[in-house]
Design a protein around this motif. Sequence first.
Motif, PDB file in Angstrom:
ATOM      1  N   GLY A  96       0.653  -0.994   0.034  1.00  0.00           N
ATOM      2  CA  GLY A  96       0.123   0.024   0.047  1.00  0.00           C
ATOM      3  C   GLY A  96       0.829   1.352  -0.032  1.00  0.00           C
ATOM      4  O   GLY A  96       0.162   2.168  -0.350  1.00  0.00           O
ATOM      5  N   ALA A  97       1.964   1.107   0.409  1.00  0.00           N
ATOM      6  CA  ALA A  97       2.684   2.382   0.693  1.00  0.00           C
ATOM      7  C   ALA A  97       2.913   3.325  -0.625  1.00  0.00           C
ATOM      8  O   ALA A  97       2.762   4.646  -0.279  1.00  0.00           O
ATOM      9  N   GLU A  98       3.322   3.038  -1.838  1.00  0.00           N
ATOM     10  CA  GLU A  98       3.433   3.777  -2.862  1.00  0.00           C
ATOM     11  C   GLU A  98       2.202   4.694  -3.063  1.00  0.00           C
ATOM     12  O   GLU A  98       2.431   5.790  -3.296  1.00  0.00           O
ATOM     13  N   THR A  99       0.977   3.946  -3.288  1.00  0.00           N
ATOM     14  CA  THR A  99      -0.358   4.781  -3.329  1.00  0.00           C
ATOM     15  C   THR A  99      -0.749   5.730  -2.364  1.00  0.00           C
ATOM     16  O   THR A  99      -0.600   6.803  -2.601  1.00  0.00           O
ATOM     17  N   TYR A 100      -0.477   5.245  -1.021  1.00  0.00           N
ATOM     18  CA  TYR A 100      -0.754   5.943  -0.046  1.00  0.00           C
ATOM     19  C   TYR A 100      -0.089   7.324   0.048  1.00  0.00           C
ATOM     20  O   TYR A 100      -0.531   8.328   0.346  1.00  0.00           O
ATOM     21  N   LEU A 101       1.108   6.962  -0.114  1.00  0.00           N
ATOM     22  CA  LEU A 101       2.022   8.211   0.120  1.00  0.00           C
ATOM     23  C   LEU A 101       1.759   9.229  -0.923  1.00  0.00           C
ATOM     24  O   LEU A 101       2.801  10.290  -0.822  1.00  0.00           O
ATOM     25  N   LYS A 102       1.291   9.059  -1.906  1.00  0.00           N
ATOM     26  CA  LYS A 102       0.957  10.317  -2.813  1.00  0.00           C
ATOM     27  C   LYS A 102      -0.172  11.211  -2.253  1.00  0.00           C
ATOM     28  O   LYS A 102      -0.217  12.488  -2.580  1.00  0.00           O
ATOM     29  N   PHE A 103      -0.879  10.535  -1.363  1.00  0.00           N
ATOM     30  CA  PHE A 103      -1.892  11.604  -0.468  1.00  0.00           C
ATOM     31  C   PHE A 103      -2.920  12.126  -1.599  1.00  0.00           C
ATOM     32  O   PHE A 103      -3.244  13.580  -1.423  1.00  0.00           O
TER      33      PHE A 103
END
Length: 195
Positions: A96-103
């Motif tokens: 999930g990190a890549e998508t989440y960190l785009k906010f």
Amino acid sequence: MNRLLKAAAITATAILASGSAWAADCPVTVLDPFDLEAGDINSIYDCMKDDLAAGYASQGSKVAENYRNWTATATRMAVAGPHGSRLLLTFANPIGAETYLKFEEEGVNMPAGSVLAKESIKIHKKKKKAVAGPLFLMTKVAAGELPDTNDWRYDALTPSGKVMKIKQSFCHDCHLGFEDQDYLGYPVEEVRVSN
Ligand code: HEC
């Protein structure tokens, strides 16, 4: 049981019940969580962080054992308001990190298998201490699996690692407000980690 033994037994029960067997409660001087400065928050976290993770992991939850190796989504804990005005810090798993960190604010679609784990600490005004709060979890399941919650499963562990009985609708009714962000609230802006 003689009186001394009885007193000792009651004390032991009280310690277990309060969860303080795990989180070393840390004294605080600023009692309104919204008045805490970054430095105060970092000191509280330094005091609590080891016992916090150990407590969550103490009943064998795999997520609780692993989440500290995931990506921290904020530079430090912060108070958003919801979640009981607790200090919050969210970690995103590798899926999930890549998508989440785009906010992103629109059209967000977290991949199935994404997990967000959010630590929490409460300022206990009467005790003048910071005390451990639950570990809040959101897991994205396969499309169509949980239609009532838009394929998110909500979970929470107590500070001593026990699974809490929670109502999916209680959590989701509020997260529904973030529909365009795939129901994610994100950390407050000033602490977000950029991708
Ligand atoms: C009254 C509103 C409200 C309720 C009820 C609520 N949340 Fe949240 N939640 C938020 C907000 C706002 C955020 C983002 C703030 C932050 O994390 O700093 C958030 C963030 C989260 C996150 C981090 C991922 C994200 O959204 O960015 C998790 C995990 C989470 N909540 C789980 C839960 C669980 C589990 C429950 C039910 C036990 C729950 N929430 C109930 C408002 C709510």
